[in-house]
Every structure is written in structure tokens, then in C-alpha cells.
Enzyme design. Structure first.
Site, PDB file in Angstrom:
ATOM      1  N   LYS A 124      -5.842  -4.080 -19.266  1.00  0.00           N
ATOM      2  CA  LYS A 124      -5.802  -3.455 -17.937  1.00  0.00           C
ATOM      3  C   LYS A 124      -6.090  -1.978 -18.110  1.00  0.00           C
ATOM      4  O   LYS A 124      -5.850  -1.399 -19.165  1.00  0.00           O
ATOM      5  CB  LYS A 124      -4.405  -3.632 -17.326  1.00  0.00           C
ATOM      6  CG  LYS A 124      -4.367  -3.457 -15.820  1.00  0.00           C
ATOM      7  CD  LYS A 124      -4.730  -4.736 -15.107  1.00  0.00           C
ATOM      8  CE  LYS A 124      -4.700  -4.569 -13.606  1.00  0.00           C
ATOM      9  NZ  LYS A 124      -4.842  -5.851 -12.905  1.00  0.00           N
TER      10      LYS A 124
HETATM   11  P1  NAD Z   1      -6.682  -3.452  -2.418  1.00  0.00           P
HETATM   12  O1  NAD Z   1      -6.799  -2.040  -2.812  1.00  0.00           O
HETATM   13  O2  NAD Z   1      -7.882  -4.174  -1.939  1.00  0.00           O
HETATM   14  O3  NAD Z   1      -5.535  -3.611  -1.291  1.00  0.00           O
HETATM   15  C1  NAD Z   1      -4.233  -3.139  -1.482  1.00  0.00           C
HETATM   16  C2  NAD Z   1      -3.475  -3.318  -0.175  1.00  0.00           C
HETATM   17  O4  NAD Z   1      -2.108  -2.982  -0.387  1.00  0.00           O
HETATM   18  C3  NAD Z   1      -3.969  -2.407   0.951  1.00  0.00           C
HETATM   19  O5  NAD Z   1      -3.943  -3.103   2.178  1.00  0.00           O
HETATM   20  C4  NAD Z   1      -2.921  -1.281   0.965  1.00  0.00           C
HETATM   21  O6  NAD Z   1      -2.786  -0.689   2.245  1.00  0.00           O
HETATM   22  C5  NAD Z   1      -1.683  -2.063   0.602  1.00  0.00           C
HETATM   23  N1  NAD Z   1      -0.611  -1.215   0.078  1.00  0.00           N
HETATM   24  C6  NAD Z   1      -0.717  -0.233  -0.841  1.00  0.00           C
HETATM   25  N2  NAD Z   1       0.494   0.346  -1.040  1.00  0.00           N
HETATM   26  C7  NAD Z   1       1.362  -0.323  -0.240  1.00  0.00           C
HETATM   27  C8  NAD Z   1       2.752  -0.201   0.013  1.00  0.00           C
HETATM   28  N3  NAD Z   1       3.485   0.726  -0.609  1.00  0.00           N
HETATM   29  N4  NAD Z   1       3.325  -1.046   0.915  1.00  0.00           N
HETATM   30  C9  NAD Z   1       2.572  -1.972   1.565  1.00  0.00           C
HETATM   31  N5  NAD Z   1       1.254  -2.135   1.362  1.00  0.00           N
HETATM   32  C10 NAD Z   1       0.663  -1.316   0.467  1.00  0.00           C
HETATM   33  O7  NAD Z   1      -6.026  -4.186  -3.691  1.00  0.00           O
HETATM   34  P2  NAD Z   1      -6.119  -5.720  -4.075  1.00  0.00           P
HETATM   35  O8  NAD Z   1      -7.275  -5.892  -4.984  1.00  0.00           O
HETATM   36  O9  NAD Z   1      -5.989  -6.553  -2.856  1.00  0.00           O
HETATM   37  O10 NAD Z   1      -4.820  -5.885  -4.984  1.00  0.00           O
HETATM   38  C11 NAD Z   1      -3.527  -6.128  -4.429  1.00  0.00           C
HETATM   39  C12 NAD Z   1      -2.622  -6.702  -5.501  1.00  0.00           C
HETATM   40  O11 NAD Z   1      -3.217  -7.889  -6.023  1.00  0.00           O
HETATM   41  C13 NAD Z   1      -2.386  -5.805  -6.713  1.00  0.00           C
HETATM   42  O12 NAD Z   1      -1.086  -6.042  -7.211  1.00  0.00           O
HETATM   43  C14 NAD Z   1      -3.396  -6.295  -7.712  1.00  0.00           C
HETATM   44  O13 NAD Z   1      -3.039  -6.002  -9.036  1.00  0.00           O
HETATM   45  C15 NAD Z   1      -3.337  -7.766  -7.435  1.00  0.00           C
HETATM   46  N6  NAD Z   1      -4.503  -8.515  -7.881  1.00  0.00           N
HETATM   47  C16 NAD Z   1      -5.767  -8.229  -7.433  1.00  0.00           C
HETATM   48  C17 NAD Z   1      -6.849  -8.995  -7.868  1.00  0.00           C
HETATM   49  C18 NAD Z   1      -8.249  -8.772  -7.356  1.00  0.00           C
HETATM   50  O14 NAD Z   1      -9.130  -9.562  -7.732  1.00  0.00           O
HETATM   51  N7  NAD Z   1      -8.500  -7.799  -6.528  1.00  0.00           N
HETATM   52  C19 NAD Z   1      -6.638 -10.035  -8.792  1.00  0.00           C
HETATM   53  C20 NAD Z   1      -5.354 -10.312  -9.219  1.00  0.00           C
HETATM   54  C21 NAD Z   1      -4.295  -9.552  -8.754  1.00  0.00           C
END
Ligand code: NAD
Length: 434
Positions: A124
Site C-alpha cells: 500500500k
Molecule cells: P473515494 O475517495 O472514492 O470515496 C471516499 C468517500 O468517503 C467519499 O464519499 C468521502 O466523502 C467519504 N469520506 C471521507 N471521509 C469521511 C468521513 N470522515 N466520514 C464519512 N465519509 C467520509 O474512496 P474509495 O475508493 O471509495 O474508498 C473508500 C474505502 O474503500 C477506503 O477505505 C478504501 O481503502 C476502500 N477500498 C477501495 C477500493 C477501490 O477500489 N477504490 C478497493 C478496496 C477498498
């Protein structure tokens, strides 16, 4: 005075590893490993391997800002374990990113990749930066400098980054181009989550949300919970939460509440998810969406619902709010959203949790398909990708469900048992060099 003063970008948030009341993501991972160790038999002799990342790189990322000053940001790339294959894991841009957090996220990637049996280790990366405060050219310079700095340890057969919070296809295109310029050849396989026209895979953008939806449907079915009409609450409305919400709504569920970093909206009859997605895209948040009731953000946790999908950041479900959660089923879209104490409270209350290391593995599964397609320069249809994705997710959930039933443990512990056995068996077979 110099025309080009040096600025150091800092955040005022106390790093989690300095706060004695805050266990921190890496501490949580270590607790999870301790919980699984008694189930590992002879392989337990290798368990220390999991408690020490293989390689940690901390880099200074200096960039010229648009106003001519130079700002410095701290970047990380952690390779937790590569026993089963090259490192694989996303890159996060966030003002609160810490080394402890990146170490934990890398470790959860090792577990996740082993749980769905894709031939990768765990890695990561991250930069401690609030990307919303950067212009697009500044973001590009930041990405390119960071990629050059970590270029000594990444590569298509060494460690393959991907998008995570606040990074996307465009950032991956810059990373691919920078790495390619540095090695003197176009190396599409160095990152996944790229734009389709640069060797990206159909279905990758939606894959994590689709995986969350897939395991959610299967878990609900096993619990006798009908998706049609089920009330769903989603925290985080980005790549993972936004797409999962859309797929649940399309299947007839009522998405009753959505919370993001700036607000929380609620509609008992179900939100108009496509309209909410358009609003969030246009304004940057769900806040201010008409046709829904605005709730104080904290009230999200009290929302009456059947299924809760945390899809924002880690450590959102804690001792402080676990008692308030009304859902019967939690599907962890985010990485590490539930603390071990909250996990125990919810399990005690009979709430079923499909853990992050299975639930959000759809992204890395299609990343694996993308990497395979890049190597073979032969690309599959979206239908083929989605079929293979659903098969991998269902098989993985079936396998851990079986272990959970057999050993009388939670799905999280069962997933760790399956994954740790695979990682440590590889470690054992490889032996130590020299
Ligand atoms: P993203 O940046 O597309 O979206 C993040 C979302 O979380 C946004 O809507 C933001 O407003 C919200 N957010 C941020 N801080 C917040 C808070 N304090 N309270 C409430 N909402 C909050 O990110 P993503 O890619 O959707 O990732 C989200 C989670 O999923 C992370 O934990 C990431 O590690 C995990 N994840 C993502 C992927 C991927 O393929 N994108 C894969 C596996 C896991």
C-alpha cells in the site's frame, strides 16, 4: 528573502500512533493476527512474518506549487508480504495518512489477496496531503514525483499500485507514464485501475462496489433477508460506496441513508441514488441534496436499516457507536472500518459482519484480471470480467463461511485463517534465504 521559499505541508491532526487512547490501524491488525494464531497449527511458527512488513519506504515529495513556492509532502510505500507474489495495493492521498495506517492497509492487502486467492502479496502507498487544496497541475507534479521516488521498489513484477481514497484513473495514468518514462518502455502493467485506453480493464472502475454488492446479496440470502425492500445505509459515497449503493438500489433495496465527509442525507422511502450521484459529482458531497432530509452526520449511526455499508475510512465503527447500529448485516466496503472492540459488541448482538478482507476484494480481483490482460495484451469483454468477478467473490465467501461454521468463529477470523494459512504455507515452502 528567497523568491522560492520552502514550505512544509503539515496537518494538525494528532497522528494515531501518538495517541495513547487510539489503538491505530497497525495495532488493530496485530490484534487480528493474535486472534487467528491459535488456529494456524504448525504454520504458527511463521506468524511473526506477518507482524513485520517486509519493506517500508518513506519518501520526501517536493513539488513546485503554482505560486512558485516549493512544498514538501511525506509519501510512503509499504510492502507487507510478497511470499505469494508481487506486492499489490492502492495509493491513498489524504491529509491524515500515517505510516502506521499504510502499514495496516498493506497488511490487509496481503490477507485480502490470499483470501480471494489471487497471486499477489500485500502492499500500500500514500501521501500525507489534502488533494482538494492542490490544483490539477500540482496534483500531477505530486503524483509524478512520488512515482519517481517509489520507482526503486515498484514494477509490473515487483509491486503494482492502484487507486484508493482520493486517487483515480487519471492519477494511475500519470503513474504509469512516469514509471514508463523512467524505465524507457511503456509498462502498462505497473499500475492497475488505469483508463481503458491505456490498458485498463473493463469493469475495474465498478469492481469494488460490485464485489460489495455480490457478497452482500449472498450473505443476505443465507440470513433469509430479502434484498428487495431491504433498507441500506451507506457511509462514504465515492468509488466503493456510490457504486454499491447504486447496485443495491437497482436490485430493489431502499438506500435510506448516505453519509460522506461533509453531510448526511436520509429518506425513509429510499433515496433517488442516480440523482444523489449526480449531485455529489457536481458539488463534491451529498450535503444539500434536495428531496431528502438532512441529518446531523453523527445521527447516521442511529438510522433504522437492515444492511450497513461502511465505505469511507477505517475506525468508523467503534465502542462509541456499535451499540447504536440497527443493521442485521454489515458489509465492510472500507478497509478496517470496525475496531476489534466494536467487532465484539456487534458479534455479541448477533449482527453479521462480512469483513473488509472479503467484502471489498472485488477491486483487487479485477486489478488482477487487468494485470493478466496487460501481460497477454488480450482484453476480455465486460461480461466476461463481471462473470469471473462474481465467481471469485462467491467462491471466496463460500470457503470462509464453511470455515466459520466448522470452527465456530466469525467470518473475519475465518477469513484470516484461510488467508494466513495460504501466506504462511508459501513462506514455509519457500524457506529462508540464505
Ligand atoms: P473515494 O475517495 O472514492 O470515496 C471516499 C468517500 O468517503 C467519499 O464519499 C468521502 O466523502 C467519504 N469520506 C471521507 N471521509 C469521511 C468521513 N470522515 N466520514 C464519512 N465519509 C467520509 O474512496 P474509495 O475508493 O471509495 O474508498 C473508500 C474505502 O474503500 C477506503 O477505505 C478504501 O481503502 C476502500 N477500498 C477501495 C477500493 C477501490 O477500489 N477504490 C478497493 C478496496 C477498498
Amino acid at each position: 528573502m528567497s523568491d522560492n521559499p520552502i514550505r512544509v505541508a503539515t496537518s494538525h491532526a494528532l497522528p494515531s500512533y501518538l495517541d495513547p487512547h487510539h489503538l491505530g490501524p497497525w495495532g488493530i491488525f496485530l490484534q487480528q493476527v493474535d486472534r487467528v494464531t491459535p488456529y494456524l497449527g504448525n504454520l504458527a511458527r511463521w506468524v511473526e512474518t506477518l507482524k513485520r512488513p517486509k519493506r517500508i519506504l518513506v519518501v520526501d515529495v517536493p513539488i513546485q506549487m503554482d505560486d512558485g513556492t516549493v512544498a514538501h509532502f511525506e509519501g510512503y510505500r509499504v510492502q507487507h508480504n510478497t511470499s505469494r507474489g508481487p506486492g499489490k495495493g492502492g495509493v491513498r492521498y489524504h491529509q491524515d495518512v500515517t505510516l502506521s495506517e499504510v502499514m495496516a492497509l498493506a497488511a490487509w492487502m496481503s490477507i485480502k489477496n490470499a483470501a480471494v486467492n489471487v497471486p499477489f502479496g500485500g502492499a500500500k502507498g500514500g501521501i500525507r496531503v489534502d488533494p482538494r487544496k492542490l490544483s490539477l497541475p500540482e496534483l500531477e507534479r505530486l503524483t509524478r514525483r512520488y512515482t519517481s521516488e517509489i520507482g526503486i521498489i515498484i514494477g509490473p513484477t515487483k509491486d503494482i499500485p492502484a487507486p484508493d481514497v482520493n486517487t483515480n484513473e487519471r492519477v494511475m495514468a500519470w503513474m504509469m507514464d512516469t514509471y514508463s518514462m523512467n524505465v524507457g518502455e511503456t509498462a502498462t502493467g505497473v499500475v492497475t485501475g488505469k483508463p481503458i485506453s491505456l490498458g485498463g480493464s473493463l469493469g475495474r472502475h465498478e469492481a469494488t462496489g460490485r464485489g460489495v454488492y455480490t457478497v452482500g446479496v449472498q450473505a443476505a440470502r443465507r440470513m433469509g433477508l430479502d434484498i428487495a425492500g431491504a433498507r441500506v445505509a451507506v457511509q462514504g459515497f465515492g468509488n466503493v460506496g456510490g457504486i454499491a449503493a447504486r447496485l443495491f438500489a437497482e436490485a430493489g433495496a431502499r438506500v435510506v441513508a448516505v453519509q460522506d465527509h461533509a453531510g448526511c442525507v436520509y429518506a425513509e422511502a429510499g433515496l433517488d441514488v442516480p440523482a444523489l450521484l449526480r449531485h455529489a459529482k457536481a458539488t463534491g458531497s451529498v450535503a444539500g441534496f434536495e428531496g431528502a432530509q438532512a441529518l446531523p452526520r453523527e445521527q447516521f449511526w442511529d438510522t433504522p436499516c437492515d444492511i450497513l455499508i461502511p465505505a469511507a475510512l477505517e475506525q468508523q465503527i467503534t465502542e462509541a457507536n456499535a451499540h447504536r447500529i440497527q443493521a442485521r448485516l454489515i458489509i465492510e466496503g472500507a478497509n478496517g472500518p470496525t475496531t476489534p472492540a466494536a467487532d465484539d459488541i456487534l458479534t455479541e448482538r448477533g449482527v453479521l459482519i462480512v469483513p473488509d478482507v472479503i467484502a471489498n476484494a472485488g477491486g483487487v480481483t479485477v486489478s488482477y484480471f487487468e494485470w493478466v490482460q496487460d501481460f497477454s495484451s488480450f482484453f476480455w469483454t465486460e461480461e466476461e470480467i463481471n462473470q469471473r468477478l462474481v465467481a471469485v467473490m462467491n467462491n471466496a465467501l463460500d470457503a470462509v463461511w464453511h470455515v466459520a461454521d466448522d470452527k465456530g468463529v466469525t467470518l473475519r477470523t475465518a477469513t484470516f485463517i484461510v488467508a494466513c494459512e495460504r501466506i504462511l504455507r508459501a513462506r514455509d515452502l519457500r524457506g529462508l534465504y540464505p
